[in-house]
Design a protein around this motif. Structure first.
Motif, PDB file in Angstrom:
ATOM      1  N   GLY B  40      42.268  29.212  43.745  1.00  0.00           N
ATOM      2  CA  GLY B  40      42.622  28.611  45.021  1.00  0.00           C
ATOM      3  C   GLY B  40      43.053  27.166  44.878  1.00  0.00           C
ATOM      4  N   CYS B  41      42.483  26.462  43.891  1.00  0.00           N
ATOM      5  CA  CYS B  41      42.807  25.042  43.757  1.00  0.00           C
ATOM      6  C   CYS B  41      42.735  24.557  42.316  1.00  0.00           C
ATOM      7  CB  CYS B  41      41.866  24.207  44.622  1.00  0.00           C
ATOM      8  SG  CYS B  41      40.169  24.198  44.012  1.00  0.00           S
ATOM      9  N   CYS B  46      37.535  24.543  46.399  1.00  0.00           N
ATOM     10  CA  CYS B  46      37.694  25.602  47.399  1.00  0.00           C
ATOM     11  C   CYS B  46      36.775  26.808  47.241  1.00  0.00           C
ATOM     12  CB  CYS B  46      39.139  26.091  47.411  1.00  0.00           C
ATOM     13  SG  CYS B  46      39.534  27.209  46.052  1.00  0.00           S
ATOM     14  N   GLY B  47      36.199  27.014  46.073  1.00  0.00           N
ATOM     15  CA  GLY B  47      35.239  28.101  45.892  1.00  0.00           C
ATOM     16  C   GLY B  47      35.823  29.489  45.695  1.00  0.00           C
ATOM     17  N   CYS B  49      37.122  30.747  43.239  1.00  0.00           N
ATOM     18  CA  CYS B  49      36.915  31.197  41.856  1.00  0.00           C
ATOM     19  C   CYS B  49      35.442  31.369  41.524  1.00  0.00           C
ATOM     20  CB  CYS B  49      37.503  30.163  40.915  1.00  0.00           C
ATOM     21  SG  CYS B  49      36.609  28.599  41.078  1.00  0.00           S
ATOM     22  N   CYS B  61      37.045  27.893  37.749  1.00  0.00           N
ATOM     23  CA  CYS B  61      38.272  27.145  37.443  1.00  0.00           C
ATOM     24  C   CYS B  61      37.958  25.847  36.715  1.00  0.00           C
ATOM     25  CB  CYS B  61      39.041  26.824  38.718  1.00  0.00           C
ATOM     26  SG  CYS B  61      38.220  25.598  39.774  1.00  0.00           S
TER      27      CYS B  61
HETATM   28  S1  FES Z   1      39.865  27.584  42.376  1.00  0.00           S
HETATM   29 FE1  FES Z   1      39.178  26.285  43.950  1.00  0.00          FE
HETATM   30  S2  FES Z   1      37.177  25.814  43.301  1.00  0.00           S
HETATM   31 FE2  FES Z   1      37.994  26.921  41.666  1.00  0.00          FE
END
Ligand code: FES
Ligand code: FES
Lengths: 730, 166
Positions: B40-41, B46-47, B49, B61
């Motif tokens: 996600g980021c 963002c959580g 992953c 991530c």
């Molecule tokens: S991809 Fe967003 S916290 Fe890991």
């Protein structure tokens, strides 16, 4: 469970029912004929519904923008196999808005089966008809009626085939539960399953039908499946992590791509040394084609490292970069208005000067980004000169055409675009740039390539919701009515621009300007900006008229649907009481609006911090009406989601930029609503079985920002005319 | 320089030779083809992953493979990683998954695996969390479809059924 339909990379297609682990290895390009074979024997029915046949079901306002020629007719394909399982093929996409469940519901309703009997194949240019993009809340008012007519036509066909076979009159038969049953004579149990009939009919031919205008679709009062909360057909795959999003395709059969990006929007590549990238370990291919430079590698880390090595030597021409930034963008937009100063000149200026009650205000909305959780992603695979791309887009057929052009492919038939259910669009995934990039990389590498944009790329290189400047001017007549109303939206757009408030004279227009950033659609388009400006301005006019804002609105509104949502929001949101018993540092504000044929009102309560520099939204009551509700649970999700997403644009979201460079392109600096930001919410869906159903994905976003700005005025006497709304702009 | 690792995911051991700097997320997705863990980021913001490492939620991530895998020829012991695919037991869903399913707590569903993993870790630590604890435990996860209200209901439901306490 039906067999997963294979595709060139051996992934499951997204019928919404595939639960098994992917079977990999099947490499054959599948054509439509093979596909139909894989559906098994049965009845295939293609139904063409002319759009004007749906006219009476369409909402009065707001057909979406960018309508393509293909939308002149809406086609639906239905297949009924020998077991009576029904497959419906539609060009619409599912990005979380709930279309898949609603389409299954629509078919189930008209064919009198349970929705579990339906598989929905969406947005595959090789299999599904082109019924335009998925945007502008058009699935509910346009696609669903077309699908229902198609399913109805199929039911009629099954009934007549059964009548012929059983040798009874049509009127004696009824479709129920996947069977045609003789209801006239119950003693001689006469029934045929859809599967039996479909196999029989299919022996003779496949059907194309244009159902007549008066084809029977079920009346709301008879609905059994529509109007109920049928769950997301993919639900189990979503909670187990087994759903394949566009970024998941390819498995072991792909290389991972990355692309060299300019340092600023509109910078052009002068030169770059490709050697370091070629020498990066695990890199399979490096390609430059004009401004496009990209790599494909065994891992995405290797691909990113190769790109970093290119960034060192790349030289850029930045002469075309526009020097605007977050602060001066509003002046920039005003100064560059198309048509010059005349375009924003009020023809009622004299009336304003003469009037004892006149007002001029300017409102602004910032550039914001959609930031869907799944960034743009595509997997591209060439088989000879045939290209297949899996990607998350709201416009599969347009993206196919973009691919044909960009890659110089001699026929659209050689390109297949498949859109698996993807991770959010919000109006941001209309274009095909990532698909083109992946395809270029795949062609250069001679291998399938998966390209997933990074979050930073998504923030900087996806198009933005436009910033805008809104000019509102009005004067009141002696009796308090609105004498003249002048309104300009500079740069952000037309949607929701028409005022629902009566005015003796009205001059309202959207004018373009020179946009310093790449801009495009966003959930509800400019309806958010226009409602923020108008609903704030109406509040200001109420103050001018020394009237209560709710009262003032009710006096000037005519549409009973708008009045109904507004009254309901005020009542259920405790507007009058909070207004009366105002305590220090608290305020309540109200706003209403309409877009795409549905109506919304919000009543927001705020609490100002003791230092007066910040505030909290403590409670929101929102009422929403979109005609007859087709799926209450999904509708509620859309309204809650739209409201909270709207809270982001209202309170936090603003793209910071300077001379084409995005400064806050990450989730730390660009703040989106999180769970801790939730105010208490009280949402009321007003069901109107007497009105046609319209989409609920957009309009719930538009009322929240002005309701908050109005509440802040109530609490502090300060009028904030900018989104995001901040008390202390520093 | 590539190194050889043994990584334990959902009860299975995998041996692979790769760049030790690669994020665990990339290894899960690109090498093990466990696609349920999402990007996600890439920055811990963002959580999406989220995975469990020895029962605790981490952002895959932002965790390099050599932090969680056993490196061949060294003492570094590998940890036990659970992804969304490892939460269910055959056809039987984990109680948190079941609660999300029952509440319909998703729209596009892209954030959902990360949400479920985070909620599982939360409920393991606090089997009956207060609303404040739910918010604190889940605030690292973003849902752009903004379906937070249903997620809170799902977590409450799972807690009531004592889902996290297993
Ligand atoms: S991809 Fe967003 S916290 Fe890991
Ligand atoms: S459900 Fe779409 S991001 Fe959460």
């Amino acid at each position: 469970m039906n067999t997963p339909i294979s595709d060139p990379l051996g992934n499951p297609t997204s019928t919404g029912q595939v639960e098994d682990e992917p079977e990999s290895g099947e490499q054959t390009q599948l054509n439509r004929r093979q596909f139909l074979q894989s559906l098994g024997a049965g009845l295939l029915l293609a139904v063409i519904v002319p759009v004007d046949a749906l006219a009476q079901e369409r909402p009065p306002r707001g057909s979406g923008p960018n309508r393509t020629a293909n939308e002149a007719t809406l086609a639906a394909r239905l297949h009924i196999n020998e077991h009576g399982r029904i497959t419906v093929m539609t060009g619409k996409v599912e990005g979380g808005q709930g279309a898949r469940a609603q389409i299954a519901q629509a078919v189930a309703e008209e064919l009198r089966v349970s929705p579990e009997m339906i598989d929905v194949i969406m947005a595959d240019t090789a299999l599904t008809p082109d019924d335009g993009g998925t945007h502008g809340s058009q699935t509910t008012p346009r696609t669903i009626p077309a699908v229902r007519r198609a399913a109805s036509a199929a039911r009629d066909l099954l009934l007549s085939a059964a009548a012929a076979k059983l040798g009874v009159a049509l009127g004696e038969l009824e479709a129920r539960n996947g069977q045609i049953v003789n209801v006239a004579n119950v003693r001689i149990k006469q029934e045929l399953t859809y599967g039996q009939i479909a196999t029989d009919v299919a022996n003779s031919k496949a059907f194309t039908a244009s159902p007549s205008r008066d084809i029977q679709i079920s009346a709301v009062a008879d609905w059994k499946v529509l109007g109920t909360s049928v769950p997301h057909p993919n639900a189990r795959a979503l909670v187990t992590g087994r759903h394949f999003y566009p970024s998941d395709y390819g498995g072991p059969l792909v290389l991972h791509g990355a692309v060299l990006r300019p340092p600023a929007y509109r910078a052009k590549l002068k030169s770059v040394d490709l050697e370091p990238a070629k020498n990066t370990p695990d890199v399979a291919s490096v390609v430059r084609d004009g401004d496009f430079v990209g790599v494909a590698a065994r891992t995405s880390l290797a691909a990113r490292r190769a790109i970093e090595s290119l960034e060192k030597s790349a030289e850029w021409d930045t002469t075309a970069v526009v020097p605007a930034n977050t602060t001066n963008v509003y002046d920039h937009l005003r100064q560059n208005v198309r048509g010059g100063a005349d375009a924003i000149k009020n023809p009622y200026a004299d009336e304003l000067t003469r009037s004892t009650a006149s007002l001029r205000s300017e409102y602004r909305v910032a550039y914001i980004q959609h930031a869907p959780m799944e960034p743009r992603a595509a997997v591209a695979h060439f088989d000879g000169d045939r290209l297949t791309v899996w990607t998350g887009t709201q416009h599969p057929f347009d993206v196919r055409n973009e691919l044909v052009r960009a890659l110089n492919i001699d026929s659209p038939d050689k390109v297949r675009v498949i859109v698996p259910d993807f991770g959010g669009g919000f109006g941001g995934k209309h274009s095909g740039e990532v698909a083109i990039e992946a395809a270029r990389l795949a062609r250069a590498a001679g291998y399938a390539v998966r390209l997933v944009w990074t979050r930073a790329e998504e923030f900087a290189w996806a198009y933005f919701r436009p910033a805008g400047v809104m000019l509102a001017e009005a004067n009141l007549a002696e009796d308090g009515s609105i004498d003249s109303w002048f309104y300009r939206n500079i740069n952000s757009g037309n949607s929701g621009i028409a005022s629902p408030y009566r005015a003796a004279r009205n001059n309202t227009q959207f004018v373009q300007s020179e946009a310093p950033l790449r801009q495009g659609s966003y959930r509800a388009l400019a309806a958010t900006a226009n409602h923020f400006a108008r609903e704030s301005f109406i509040d200001e006019l109420a103050v001018l008229a020394k009237d209560d804002p709710l009262n003032f609105r009710l006096k000037h509104l005519g549409d009973e649907r708008m009045i109904a949502v507004l009254r309901a929001a005020a009542e259920k949101g405790g507007y009058a009481a909070t207004r009366l018993l105002k305590s220090v540092g608290t305020g309540v504000g109200i706003a209403c609006g309409t877009e795409k044929g549905s109506f919304v009102a919000a009543c927001a309560k705020v609490q100002i911090a003791p230092d007066g520099k910040s505030f909290r939204v403590t409670h929101i009551c929102q009422t929403y009406e979109c005609g007859k509700i087709m799926n209450p649970a999904n509708c509620l999700s859309q309204v809650q989601g739209g409201l909270i997403m709207g809270l982001g644009g209202a309170l936090y979201e603003e793209v910071e930029f300077d001379a084409g460079v995005i400064k806050n392109g990450n989730f730390t600096d660009y703040r989106v609503p999180r769970i801790a930001d939730l105010p208490t919410m009280d949402i009321h869906l007003l069901d109107r079985p007497d009105l046609p159903s319209v989409g609920a994905g957009e309009t719930p976003i538009i009322a929240i920002a002005p309701a908050i700005a109005n509440a802040i005025y109530h609490a502090t006497g300060k009028r904030i005319r900018q989104m995001p709304i901040r008390l202390d702009p520093a | 320089m590539d190194a050889t690792f043994t990584i334990r995911v959902n009860g299975n051991e995998h041996r692979l030779t790769t760049d030790p700097d690669r994020p665990l997320l990339d290894v899960l997705r690109e090498d093990l083809h466990l696609n349920g863990t999402h990007y996600g980021c890439g920055a811990g913001d963002c959580g999406a992953c989220s995975v469990l490492v020895d029962g605790k939620r981490i952002f895959s991530c932002s965790t390099a493979i050599n932090e969680v895998a056993e490196v061949a020829g060294t003492e570094a012991a590998g940890q036990s990683i659970t992804t969304i695919e490892g939460l269910s037991n055959g056809a039987k869903l984990h109680p948190v998954q079941q609660a999300f399913l029952d509440e319909g707590a998703f729209q596009c569903g892209y954030c959902t695996p990360g949400m479920i993993v985070a909620a599982t870790a939360l409920l393991k630590e606090k089997p009956s969390p207060s609303d404040a604890e739910i918010i604190e435990g889940m605030n690292g996860n973003i849902c752009r479809c903004c379906g937070y209200a249903r997620m809170i209901s799902a977590i409450r439901r799972a807690a009531e059924q004592n889902g996290g306490a297993k």
